[in-house]
Design an enzyme around this catalytic site. Structure first.
Site, PDB file in Angstrom:
ATOM      1  N   PRO A   2       0.954  -1.579   0.275  1.00  0.00           N
ATOM      2  CA  PRO A   2       0.154   0.223  -0.001  1.00  0.00           C
ATOM      3  C   PRO A   2       1.012   1.384   0.239  1.00  0.00           C
ATOM      4  O   PRO A   2       1.257   1.530   0.712  1.00  0.00           O
ATOM      5  CB  PRO A   2      -0.437  -0.110   1.191  1.00  0.00           C
ATOM      6  CG  PRO A   2       0.036  -0.836   2.023  1.00  0.00           C
ATOM      7  CD  PRO A   2       0.348  -1.571   1.041  1.00  0.00           C
ATOM      8  N   GLU A   3       0.805   1.905  -1.083  1.00  0.00           N
ATOM      9  CA  GLU A   3       1.295   3.663  -0.752  1.00  0.00           C
ATOM     10  C   GLU A   3       0.266   4.397  -0.951  1.00  0.00           C
ATOM     11  O   GLU A   3      -0.686   4.030  -0.213  1.00  0.00           O
ATOM     12  CB  GLU A   3       1.909   4.024  -2.720  1.00  0.00           C
ATOM     13  CG  GLU A   3       2.719   2.799  -2.673  1.00  0.00           C
ATOM     14  CD  GLU A   3       4.489   3.093  -2.037  1.00  0.00           C
ATOM     15  OE1 GLU A   3       4.715   4.386  -1.984  1.00  0.00           O
ATOM     16  OE2 GLU A   3       5.332   2.648  -2.215  1.00  0.00           O
ATOM     17  N   ARG A 162      18.799  21.289   2.617  1.00  0.00           N
ATOM     18  CA  ARG A 162      18.658  19.281   2.868  1.00  0.00           C
ATOM     19  C   ARG A 162      20.104  19.868   1.889  1.00  0.00           C
ATOM     20  O   ARG A 162      21.141  19.561   0.240  1.00  0.00           O
ATOM     21  CB  ARG A 162      17.923  18.944   2.667  1.00  0.00           C
ATOM     22  CG  ARG A 162      16.486  18.224   3.273  1.00  0.00           C
ATOM     23  CD  ARG A 162      16.795  17.927   4.565  1.00  0.00           C
ATOM     24  NE  ARG A 162      16.395  17.904   5.394  1.00  0.00           N
ATOM     25  CZ  ARG A 162      15.458  17.337   6.428  1.00  0.00           C
ATOM     26  NH1 ARG A 162      16.173  15.739   5.396  1.00  0.00           N
ATOM     27  NH2 ARG A 162      14.710  16.633   6.653  1.00  0.00           N
TER      28      ARG A 162
END
Length: 289
Positions: A2-3, A162
């Site tokens: 499941p995404e 980041r």
DNA sequence: GAATCTTCCTGGGCGC
DNA sequence: TGCGCCCAGGAAGATT
């Protein structure tokens, strides 16, 4: 597995078949499914029995059922499907599944809700809601790209700051939630960017493009996932049509890139696999793991 | 404080 | 046929 799109399909199923019903019985099989609920299974069951389900909500891959009867922001049963979790709406006399971990009965004696999970990475816990309506235990999770108040510019700015690989940033749920290994690879393929490129080295338009592709591929998957489920069966099926037909990179090792024909490569990254096109997505000169 | 690594777990697939 | 090993994955907690 499941995404985000599959989790959204499950949420819609819960909205159709569980919301508005009052829980009258809860059974847990084994303790692992409630390992994140520190007071244990009996405590969780006691908190749920007698409560009506007022809503089914989602952020990223987390799902929760909002419970009735609270003053203030309220409380919820928080769930995560992990790699192999399924929430099934089934007749009470249906045979137990091999990997059944929890069962919920309702006051109308109608179909029950079951949590089935082969690899047991999924689980559930009780959680108070914040004033914003998010379970406190997942309040550190960032909004996902399918939420109405998704702020793409904020995410672009945080990614730009980041000092790590752009794929790592895409998978960091505190930056943007709901993107897993599959959709990260697909978004990077569509944007023609190698996942080991430093996020801070990419331009803001490039970061916008990657995030836009991540959102687009999940919207497309949701469109296909939404049609492959029976109305009475709240299902999770990672192997359904979408994955067979539409993936351009993930799991396509050795197959020709649909853009240039170069065989897709598989590389180790973060203790898992990354798939990309060697020509469309050239590796940065200095490798970052 | 930020970035990275380790751990949790099962069963399908593979080589021997 | 049967055994042992690898791999897949998200996220919390540990470590650098």
């Amino acid at each position: 597995m499941p995404e985000l799109p599959e989790v959204e399909v499950v949420r819609r199923g819960l909205e159709d078949h569980v919301v508005g019903r009052r829980i009258t019985g809860v059974e847990f099989f084994g303790s692992r499914v409630v390992r994140r609920h520190l007071p244990g299974a009996p405590d969780l069951a006691a908190r749920l029995v007698g409560r009506r389900v007022d809503a089914a909500r989602r952020r990223g891959k987390y799902l929760w059922l909002v419970l009735s009867g609270d003053d203030g922001p309220g409380s919820a049963l928080l769930m995560h499907l992990g790699m192999s979790g399924q929430l099934l709406v089934e007749a009470p006399d249906a045979p137990d599944e091999k990997h059944l971990h929890a069962r919920f009965g309702f006051d109308d004696d109608g179909p029950e809700l079951r949590f089935v999970d082969q690899r047991t990475f999924g689980g559930m816990a009780f959680s108070e809601l914040t004033p914003g309506g998010i379970p406190e235990t997942v309040s550190h999770i960032a909004p996902d790209p399918l939420e109405e108040d998704w702020d793409e510019e904020l995410v672009v700015a945080r990614m730009k700051a980041r000092d790590s690989a752009v794929k790592r940033a895409l998978l960091d749920q505190s930056l943007v939630s709901g993107i897993g290994n599959i959709y990260a690879d697909e978004a990077l393929w569509r944007a023609s960017v190698h996942g080991e490129r430093l996020a801070s080295s990419l331009t803001r338009p490039a970061l916008r493009r990657i995030l836009g592709h991540a959102r687009a591929v999940m919207v497309e998957a949701l469109g296909e996932g939404g049609t492959s489920f029976d109305a009475l069966y709240v299902n999770v099926n990672g192997a359904s049509g979408y994955f067979d037909r539409s993936l351009n990179a993930y799991g396509q090792e050795g197959r020709p890139c649909r853009r240039c024909g170069t065989p897709i490569r598989r590389e180790a990254f973060m203790n898992r696999s990354s798939y990309s096109c060697p020509r469309c997505q050239p590796r940065p000169r200095v490798r970052r793991d």
